[in-house]
Design a protein around this motif. Structure first.
Motif, short mmCIF file in Angstrom:
data_model
loop_
_atom_site.label_atom_id
_atom_site.label_comp_id
_atom_site.label_asym_id
_atom_site.label_seq_id
_atom_site.Cartn_x
_atom_site.Cartn_y
_atom_site.Cartn_z
N GLN A 1 0.91 -1.37 0.20
CA GLN A 1 -0.56 -0.33 -0.19
C GLN A 1 1.08 1.50 -0.05
O GLN A 1 0.82 2.07 -0.84
CB GLN A 1 -0.29 -0.59 1.25
CG GLN A 1 -1.77 0.97 1.21
CD GLN A 1 -1.92 1.66 2.08
OE1 GLN A 1 -0.56 2.26 2.64
NE2 GLN A 1 -2.43 3.10 1.37
N VAL B 1 -8.81 -4.77 2.82
CA VAL B 1 -8.79 -3.42 1.88
C VAL B 1 -9.30 -2.98 1.57
O VAL B 1 -10.03 -3.60 1.29
CB VAL B 1 -7.73 -4.47 0.96
CG1 VAL B 1 -7.53 -3.29 -0.12
CG2 VAL B 1 -6.24 -4.90 0.49
N ASN C 1 -12.21 -6.13 -2.53
CA ASN C 1 -12.20 -5.28 -0.35
C ASN C 1 -11.87 -6.83 -0.37
O ASN C 1 -11.43 -8.06 -1.23
CB ASN C 1 -13.50 -5.62 -0.19
CG ASN C 1 -14.39 -4.00 -0.12
OD1 ASN C 1 -15.16 -4.28 0.19
ND2 ASN C 1 -13.78 -3.13 -0.96
N GLU D 1 -5.17 0.27 -2.10
CA GLU D 1 -5.06 2.10 -1.89
C GLU D 1 -6.02 2.26 -0.84
O GLU D 1 -5.05 3.30 -0.22
CB GLU D 1 -6.12 2.39 -2.84
CG GLU D 1 -6.36 1.82 -4.85
CD GLU D 1 -5.11 3.35 -5.11
OE1 GLU D 1 -5.00 3.93 -3.88
OE2 GLU D 1 -4.78 3.15 -6.16
N THR D 2 -6.49 1.55 -0.13
CA THR D 2 -7.06 1.76 1.70
C THR D 2 -6.82 1.14 2.39
O THR D 2 -7.51 -0.42 1.80
CB THR D 2 -7.79 2.29 1.15
OG1 THR D 2 -8.22 3.41 0.72
CG2 THR D 2 -8.93 2.71 2.80
N ASP E 1 -11.50 -1.00 -1.05
CA ASP E 1 -10.67 0.02 -1.79
C ASP E 1 -12.65 -0.14 -3.02
O ASP E 1 -13.19 -1.05 -3.13
CB ASP E 1 -9.85 -0.54 -2.48
CG ASP E 1 -8.74 0.08 -2.55
OD1 ASP E 1 -8.36 0.51 -1.33
OD2 ASP E 1 -7.67 -1.12 -3.39
#
Length: 346
Positions: free
Chosen positions: A237, A272, A278, A261-262, A274
């Motif tokens: 990330q 995760v 996920n 990303e997240t 996004d």
């Protein structure tokens, strides 16, 4: 296995707001039994073979694909494009919905409609002979409801019983290795030109993946700390690395190609979150992590692979190939910087 009638399971489900996977485990029944119990109550038994099922799913348009093992759930949004059927293996080859199917594990399938406060939730759920989830497809607001009605009508089975007999679950195969074949393993490993040759090599030597890793040694297989499995997600990330993450059930492998990303850790879960991807990983289930290197014609294929305490594979993560936007040198450096078991012991 605990025995409940379909009516009893419907009543229990109505009172439980948790995940079906967890409820089935608590009750000591296959997850598919909970779904089958709803047959005739918003659920229809449908043909499970990918050759019939996946073309009907493609017609739904945009959906969410979900594959899980007991430690990791992957969810991708997209369309089931570019389907290739096969007797032993099948696949969809789409940048978003990238799947490998093993049709022998597609035994029971259901078209499920569930009322909720936000409207009717619709899904296709596939299970193996033991009643364990193989793959699930969840419709979205943009999915084609006419195609959904066609799927239910065209694929409905003649047998719409709400009770199904399941086979015993096959135990997870622990590490399987032959020390007297270690030299042969290294020799054949060194001679590989494609990662897909690996399974043939270990089958021929009567080993499995984890067993071969434990005896191959560097540079082929190097043990990392358990913490490395968790750190991998942070470093991917932070660096913006393009990766290919593989998560599999007994009958399906789902692949994410791109970035993380997240990240949103929550308790033991590594998440995760996004927009179209996920991931939900139980970090506390990771028992072994390996840095693996396999030779190919395009250069070494480097992966990080995590296993649970029983020896089951949780995930594999590769760097994206250069021609697809990856940076092999940066990926190699990222993996080489993960904490190694030998270093942790010093």
């Amino acid at each position: 296995m605990t025995r409940y009638t379909a009516a009893e399971l419907r009543n229990i489900k109505a009172e439980d707001t948790g995940r079906p996977f967890d409820l089935a485990d608590k009750l000591g029944v296959p997850e598919a039994a909970l779904v089958a119990a709803e047959t005739g109550h918003g659920t229809i038994r449908v043909e499970a073979h990918p050759g019939r099922l996946i073309p009907a799913v493609q017609a739904l348009g945009e959906v969410m694909a979900l594959t899980r093992n007991k430690s990791c759930v992957i969810e991708k949004v997209g369309v089931y494009n570019n389907f290739h059927d096969g007797d032993h293996a099948a696949m969809t080859l789409d940048p978003e919905i990238d799947l490998r199917f093993f049709p022998g594990q597609f035994v029971h399938a259901f078209a499920v409609e569930t009322p909720s406060e936000k409207g009717t939730r619709r899904s296709v759920q596939v299970f193996n002979a033991a009643g364990d989830a193989v793959h699930k497809i969840h419709l979205r607001e943009t999915s084609d409801l006419a195609a959904w009605e066609a799927l239910k009508q065209d694929l409905a089975l003649a047998d719409q019983s709400d009770e199904i007999t399941f086979e015993p679950r096959a135990p997870v195969e622990g590490a399987k290795a032959s020390l007297d074949r270690a030299d042969a393993l290294r020799e054949e490993w060194r001679a590989m030109t494609d990662t897909h040759q690996f399974n043939t090599v270990i089958r021929r030597l009567k080993m499995n993946r984890l067993g071969s890793y434990r005896i191959a040694g560097a540079p082929f297989a190097q043990p990392l700390t358990v913490e490395a499995g968790k750190q991998l997600f942070d470093r991917v990330q932070e660096s913006g690395a393009q990766v290919m993450l593989f998560v599999g059930s007994t009958g399906c492998i789902e692949i994410h190609s791109g970035k993380f990303e997240t990240l949103r850790p929550m308790g033991p879960w590594i998440n995760v979150m996004d927009p179209r991807f996920n991931l939900h990983l139980r970090g506390d289930h990771i028992a072994e992590v390996w840095h693996i290197e396999k030779p190919t014609k395009r250069g070494p294929a480097i992966s990080v692979e995590a296993f649970d305490a029983e020896g089951g594979l949780i995930f594999q993560c590769f760097g994206m190939r250069e021609e697809k936007g990856g940076d092999p040198e940066a990926w190699a450096a990222l993996v080489n910087d993960l904490p190694r078991l030998a270093e942790a012991a010093e």
